[in-house]
Motif scaffolding. Structure first.
Motif, PDB file in Angstrom:
ATOM      1  N   PHE A 219      -7.027   5.364  -6.206  1.00  0.00           N
ATOM      2  CA  PHE A 219      -5.826   5.307  -6.087  1.00  0.00           C
ATOM      3  C   PHE A 219      -5.322   3.889  -5.398  1.00  0.00           C
ATOM      4  CE2 PHE A 219      -4.656   9.047  -8.101  1.00  0.00           C
ATOM      5  CZ  PHE A 219      -5.593  10.207  -7.590  1.00  0.00           C
ATOM      6  N   LEU A 220      -6.155   3.102  -5.007  1.00  0.00           N
ATOM      7  CA  LEU A 220      -5.682   1.680  -4.249  1.00  0.00           C
ATOM      8  C   LEU A 220      -4.454   1.884  -3.332  1.00  0.00           C
ATOM      9  CD1 LEU A 220      -6.874  -0.707  -7.060  1.00  0.00           C
ATOM     10  CD2 LEU A 220      -7.231  -1.215  -4.659  1.00  0.00           C
TER      11      LEU A 220
ATOM     12  N   SER B 214       1.862   2.216   0.473  1.00  0.00           N
ATOM     13  CA  SER B 214       1.904   1.594  -0.840  1.00  0.00           C
ATOM     14  C   SER B 214       3.371   0.833  -1.031  1.00  0.00           C
ATOM     15  CB  SER B 214       1.888   2.599  -1.867  1.00  0.00           C
ATOM     16  OG  SER B 214       0.336   2.650  -2.085  1.00  0.00           O
ATOM     17  N   PHE B 215       4.497   1.334  -0.251  1.00  0.00           N
ATOM     18  CA  PHE B 215       5.625   0.804  -0.351  1.00  0.00           C
ATOM     19  C   PHE B 215       6.091  -0.312   0.476  1.00  0.00           C
ATOM     20  CE2 PHE B 215       9.962   0.921  -1.547  1.00  0.00           C
ATOM     21  CZ  PHE B 215      10.778   0.547  -0.534  1.00  0.00           C
TER      22      PHE B 215
ATOM     23  N   SER C 120       9.298  10.248 -14.435  1.00  0.00           N
ATOM     24  CA  SER C 120       8.628   8.888 -13.910  1.00  0.00           C
ATOM     25  C   SER C 120       7.100   9.270 -13.427  1.00  0.00           C
ATOM     26  CB  SER C 120       9.460   8.521 -12.561  1.00  0.00           C
ATOM     27  OG  SER C 120      10.726   8.394 -12.842  1.00  0.00           O
ATOM     28  N   ALA C 121       6.954  10.460 -12.824  1.00  0.00           N
ATOM     29  CA  ALA C 121       5.781  10.788 -12.431  1.00  0.00           C
ATOM     30  C   ALA C 121       4.882  10.980 -13.447  1.00  0.00           C
ATOM     31  CB  ALA C 121       5.676  12.184 -11.528  1.00  0.00           C
ATOM     32  N   LEU C 122       5.346  11.738 -14.547  1.00  0.00           N
ATOM     33  CA  LEU C 122       4.336  11.921 -15.901  1.00  0.00           C
ATOM     34  C   LEU C 122       4.035  10.479 -16.507  1.00  0.00           C
ATOM     35  CD1 LEU C 122       5.926  15.096 -17.305  1.00  0.00           C
ATOM     36  CD2 LEU C 122       3.869  15.041 -16.485  1.00  0.00           C
ATOM     37  N   ALA C 123       5.034   9.386 -16.359  1.00  0.00           N
ATOM     38  CA  ALA C 123       4.491   8.340 -17.049  1.00  0.00           C
ATOM     39  C   ALA C 123       3.719   7.479 -16.217  1.00  0.00           C
ATOM     40  CB  ALA C 123       5.766   7.438 -17.001  1.00  0.00           C
ATOM     41  N   TRP C 124       3.765   7.850 -14.947  1.00  0.00           N
ATOM     42  CA  TRP C 124       2.847   7.098 -13.989  1.00  0.00           C
ATOM     43  C   TRP C 124       1.305   7.638 -14.139  1.00  0.00           C
ATOM     44  CZ3 TRP C 124      -0.110   9.552  -9.743  1.00  0.00           C
ATOM     45  CH2 TRP C 124      -0.791   8.534  -9.188  1.00  0.00           C
TER      46      TRP C 124
ATOM     47  N   ARG D  87       0.420   1.760  -6.439  1.00  0.00           N
ATOM     48  CA  ARG D  87       1.453   0.572  -6.515  1.00  0.00           C
ATOM     49  C   ARG D  87       2.207   0.593  -7.957  1.00  0.00           C
ATOM     50  NH1 ARG D  87       1.509  -4.809  -7.894  1.00  0.00           N
ATOM     51  NH2 ARG D  87      -0.957  -4.720  -8.201  1.00  0.00           N
ATOM     52  N   TYR D  88       1.757   1.224  -9.002  1.00  0.00           N
ATOM     53  CA  TYR D  88       2.559   1.351 -10.218  1.00  0.00           C
ATOM     54  C   TYR D  88       3.527   2.510 -10.024  1.00  0.00           C
ATOM     55  CZ  TYR D  88      -0.776  -1.772 -12.571  1.00  0.00           C
ATOM     56  OH  TYR D  88      -1.775  -2.843 -12.660  1.00  0.00           O
ATOM     57  N   LEU D  89       3.335   3.291  -8.898  1.00  0.00           N
ATOM     58  CA  LEU D  89       4.376   4.213  -8.758  1.00  0.00           C
ATOM     59  C   LEU D  89       5.369   3.845  -7.859  1.00  0.00           C
ATOM     60  CD1 LEU D  89       4.941   7.402  -9.082  1.00  0.00           C
ATOM     61  CD2 LEU D  89       3.931   7.976  -6.983  1.00  0.00           C
TER      62      LEU D  89
END
Lengths: 378, 647
Positions: B394-395, B247-248, B428-432, B440-442
């Motif tokens: 999770f794409l 994903s990165f 960050s992880a909680l927001a995701w 990709r949003y992570l």
């Protein structure tokens, strides 16, 4: 009461027609009963190219699960064939399927099966399905049009600017196609293949778009603004050679031509909002049975030249029609048979006259008569 | 046995000879390869690469010049290029965005902006260019090679076609911004798109994509640099997490916004840890400008910052001030500040229109592995172990190191720096997790998460070495699933990137609606305006484009549900002369969270309604597969014949 009798009669006729046509057709006879429309079960698979299923003479060519044309049904014997190979965009002629490019080749449909006919294959891909009349092949390319005798390896390419997507049409020695005329829109151009030095010339142009040119024997037909035109190429470029029929068509499927009989999709008249809302709400599946009778009554009142206000109908210049609530679309005509689609199903309507009848030379649309009436005279 | 004598030290002449020979042979091998890139491919690569390099140098020069005045401390070590690039990118976006808002971003001006920014080098900023070690360099080249092929092949990525290349083309064509219900994605902050517009003008289609590739490399180097500065030897594991994650790397060679956002988040993190409020505000503002989903990472960074609360509030307001112009622009156009994510007006505009009760911009339930309490508890495991690259689960994919490093990271919490990193990463992880579960949003927060996890890698000999060996095996275990798809894609892209597969053939093979776009370019009148309904080939159409939509097709559905029978007439009134429509089916299995009635009313009904409208009001002029092109006929039936003759 009258309406219920009409509905019942139509349903009974359809049922009898199906019962008679189905097993009987599989055994020995023609497919479909004169004056009746029957659904063709088992041939409803969606094709990758919306032009198919269609008639190749007395054969219905249809698609398999992969969306490619790979089967045919004889309307004369009811026999179903699986083709030895499949096509995405075949050119059709009575009993023939021809491909170019990756699907180059020619199949002839015979009672014993589909036969691969050895021809001069064209491996260049066109930008539209090719055309064939059994003697020649023709196709549209990015920068021109080409034609070739099927049994000879020579191919004549003429510079042109075809619009692409519209197949060419072969009427005898005449090759016609839709030209991208730039600011002038779409025009129909043609050339005489028997004249080696002939250059493409406009056949139908001017204001508006002239398009969807099709051929049958020596006849050509195309769509103009508010009209369908049929031309007898044997009579040269004379006024008598051309027959113009008022029509609101060309918005979706091309017309279908058998000899000089042309069938087309007719857009309903009147406020488009009403028809859109009605069609979106009612849907075609549940409207078919009841709507046939209603459409008959309304069609009689408004006239076949106008079509009904219920949706897209199919009109033919010899009076054969497919109408009623919902949309009847993608006409394909050969002899007495009219193949079309309604509500995601394939339907076959058979005219009262036999295939050996040529039909009237110049036929005006009938202005009265029941929904299921076909041409009444030869 | 006698010791071998060391080779004598090479002189300058010999070194120069060997170096030149190596370069000459390498160049000849590339250029003269019988099956190497064609001349047009070379031209495309050189033009795009030159523009991308110019862009990178421009932002480094401009950013370095600004930081040399405002925060010279940031340029003192190998983290300097990271900060200079972020500030330079922000400066570029501000200048180009301002010009675009005023309708002045002509192609010539766009090209000149790069030169203006590059003038920053005249101030001789004390930038230390990145110096990764040989191993790091080789790893980076290997993992970024697929991105290079992506960048040189024709664009077929959905987001590029619909947004990241489409919007810059529209900006260049109009010299200004687009937006509103007819260009909904143009109402997002256009920070990156104005930059991409400049690159398009300078170097063609490959330029923004190659520039993005360079930013990806800079991000990887930034993670390496931050890791070394803050975590020592353990920090080297952070970039390994990233290069081991599909994903990165997935969008490295595409015009996209996740990785530039990650770059800005990284700079914000470093500024926060160094207690520098102004650079934090600038980097955080850029991150939010680039992608709103950076909000979680930005919030976490602010919480972990070595700043007083007053400084944090000031920096936060400064960051928001950088985003505010986009909100104000929307408000000035009568839109919700956060349109198109919020604020769709779904009231009927025509008596025939049914309107809609609600239209989420994205269905959260569609992605991931569910949103039940149990699913949330299992989310870290599912996201790493069971994610699918090609499915809505999770794409994407990430390295298993993201799980394997957790125990060490937890043990490291007794130290203050890992605690700060962990706080920022956790927020960050909680927001995701609260948003769509799309890996990709992570990505914007992934470098931060990687650094937080790397903080716990055991150091030293003995058992720690065994632990590190186990982590290396874990990284290797994840490579087939993560890098395999990238290698397959690279092999597929190679012929097109080198000019051996025709552009049209490649486009149609990967994106079948491209055939209609190519036909439209060839045959539609030069003054045609195309409205796209349920189609997203926007970047491929060489005409002005209205609407366009992807996936759940919110813009197309909203238009049909609110305009009703006037939908096509109103598009015509907005200037559309033609329509491109791709047949769309909303499969029930993809929307199990909707009732049948909801799916029928909200998703399927607009499609069926459009089919009826087209039959009644439009003329089909082309069809290929599922995509059709229609001509909108003039509306007045009794108009003069010449008026009806419109092609």
């Amino acid at each position: 009461m009258t309406r219920r009798l009409a509905v019942g009669g139509t349903l009974l006729g359809a049922l009898l027609g199906t019962l008679l046509a189905g097993p009987a057709a599989a055994a020995s006879g023609a497919f479909g009963a004169p004056g009746v429309a029957v659904p063709l079960a088992g041939l409803d698979l969606t094709c990758e190219d919306a032009r198919y299923p269609a008639l190749a003479g007395p054969w219905v060519v249809a698609c398999g699960p992969d969306g490619k044309v790979d089967r045919a049904l004889s309307l004369e014997t009811g026999q179903e064939l699986r083709l030895p190979r499949s096509f995405v965009h075949p050119g059709l002629a009575p009993g023939l399927l021809m491909g170019v490019g990756a699907e180059a080749g020619l199949l002839r449909l015979e009672p014993g099966g589909a036969v691969e006919v050895p021809i001069s294959q064209v491996h260049k891909a066109g930008t539209a399905p090719p055309a064939t009349d059994g003697l020649r092949g023709a196709m549209i390319e990015a920068e021109g049009v080409s034609a070739w005798p099927l049994q000879e390896p020579t191919r004549v390419v003429k510079p042109a600017h075809p619009a692409g997507w519209y197949p060419p049409a072969l009427a005898g020695s005449r090759l016609a196609w839709v030209e991208d005329a730039g600011p002038d829109g779409e025009d129909v151009w043609w050339l005489d293949l028997d004249e080696p030095r002939a250059a493409p010339t406009p056949l139908a142009g001017g204001p508006g778009n002239q398009r969807h040119v099709v051929a049958s024997g020596p006849f050509l037909a195309w769509v103009e603004p508010d009209a369908v035109v049929v031309l007898d190429t044997r009579q040269g470029e004379t006024p008598a050679a051309e027959r113009r029929t008022p029509a609101r068509t060309g918005f979706s499927a091309p017309p279908s031509l058998w000899r000089d009989v042309v069938c087309w999709e007719q857009r309903p008249p009147g406020p488009v909002e009403d028809s859109v809302e009605r069609d979106a709400q009612e849907g075609t599946a549940e409207g078919t049975a009841e709507g046939t009778a209603e459409g008959t009554a309304e069609g009689t009142a408004e006239g076949t030249a106008e079509g009904t206000a219920e949706g897209v109908d199919i009109m033919c210049s010899d009076g054969l029609r497919a109408g009623g609530p919902g949309h009847q679309r993608w006409p394909s005509r050969y002899g007495p048979w009219l193949l079309y689609r309604q509500g995601g199903q394939l339907w076959l309507r058979t005219a009262a006259a036999g295939p050996e009848d040529a039909g009237p030379e110049i036929a005006a649309p009938e202005t009265a008569g029941p929904e299921t009436a076909g041409p009444t005279g030869g | 046995m006698a010791e071998p004598r060391p080779a004598p030290e090479a002189g300058t002449a010999l070194s120069a000879l060997v170096g030149l020979a190596a370069l000459a042979v390498g160049l000849a091998f590339l250029v003269l390869d019988p099956v190497g890139p064609t001349a047009p491919a070379w031209e495309r690569a050189l033009q795009g690469g030159g523009a991308a390099l110019a862009g990178l140098l421009a932002i480094l020069g401009a950013g370095g010049a600004v930081l040399a005045r405002l925060a010279p401390r940031l340029l003192e070590d190998e983290r300097g290029p990271l900060h200079a690039a972020v500030v330079g990118l922000l400066l570029w976006a501000l200048l180009a965005g301002g010009l675009a808002m005023a309708g002045l971003l002509h192609p010539g001006v766009a090209r000149a902006l790069v030169a203006v920014l590059a003038a920053g080098w005249l101030a001789r900023p004390p930038l230390r260019l990145p110096r990764p070690g040989p191993l790091a360099l080789v790893i980076a080249l290997v993992v970024l090679l697929p991105g290079l092929l992506d960048a040189l092949a024709p664009p077929v990525d959905t987001d590029e076609l619909y947004q990241h290349l489409a919007l810059p083309r529209q900006i260049l064509a109009s010299s200004g911004l687009v937006g509103g219900p007819l260009h909904p994605d143009g109402s997002r902050p256009q920070t990156l798109h104005v930059v991409f517009a400049c690159l398009l003008a300078l170097g063609g289609e490959a330029a923004p994509r190659l520039f993005h590739l360079l930013l990806t490399a800079l991000c990887l180097d930034g993670v390496r640099a931050l890791g070394r500065q803050w975590l020592g030897a353990a920090g080297a594991w952070a970039p390994l997490v990233l290069v081991g994650s599909y994903s990165f790397l997935q969008t490295a060679g595409l015009a996209a916004n996740d990785l530039p956002t990650a770059l800005a988040v990284l700079a914000a993190l470093d500024a926060a840890l160094r207690g520098m409020a102004l650079p934090l505000a600038l980097a955080a503002g850029l991150a939010l400008d680039l992608k709103y989903t950076a909000a979680g990472a930005v919030t976490g960074i602010f919480l972990a910052a070595r700043l007083s609360w007053r400084q944090r509030v000031a920096a936060g307001l400064g960051a928001l001030a950088l985003v505010a112009p986009w909100w104000l622009r929307n408000v000035a156009e009568g839109l919700h500040p956060l349109f198109p994510f919020l604020g769709w007006d779904l009231r009927p505009l025509d008596p025939s229109a049914p309107g809609a009760l609600g239209m989420p911009f994205q269905y959260l339930e569609k992605y991931g592995a569910g949103r039940s309490p149990t699913s949330f508890l299992m989310l870290p495991w599912n996201a790493v172990i069971t994610a699918q690259v090609d499915g809505f689960r999770f794409l994407g994919r990430v390295s298993p190191l993201l799980l394997a490093l957790v125990p060490g990271a937890l043990a490291a919490l007794r130290r203050p720096l890992p605690r700060r990193l962990a706080l920022a990463a956790a927020v960050s992880a909680l927001a995701w997790a609260a948003g769509p579960h799309w890996l990709r949003y992570l990505v914007p927060a992934l470098p931060l998460v990687a650094l937080a996890l790397a903080a716990g890698v055991p150091q030293g000999p003995g058992p720690a070495r065994l632990a590190r060996a186990a982590l290396a095996l874990c990284l290797l275990a994840g490579l087939p699933a993560n890098l395999g798809p990238l290698l397959l894609r690279a092999a597929d892209r190679l012929p097109a990137a080198t000019g051996h597969e025709a552009r049209a053939a490649f486009l149609v093979r990967h994106h079948p609606p491209a055939a209609a776009a190519l036909w439209a370019n060839q045959h539609l009148p030069p003054d045609a305006v195309v409205a796209q309904l349920f189609d997203w080939s926007t970047a491929l159409i060489d005409r002005p484009v209205l609407l366009g939509s992807v996936e759940d097709h919110v813009p197309s559905r909203a238009w049909l549900l609110t305009h009703g029978q006037a939908s096509l007439r109103d598009l015509q009134a907005a200037g559309a002369t033609h329509l491109v429509v791709t047949r769309t089916r909303f499969l029930a299995k993809l929307y199990p969270f909707l009732t049948e009635d909801e799916r029928s009313r909200e998703l399927e009904a607009p499609v069926a309604f459009l089919d009826e409208l087209l039959l009644a009001q439009a003329t089909l002029i082309y069809q290929d597969g599922q995509t059709r092109i229609y001509r909108l006929e003039p509306p007045t039936p009794d108009a003069a014949p010449d008026a009806r003759a419109r092609p």
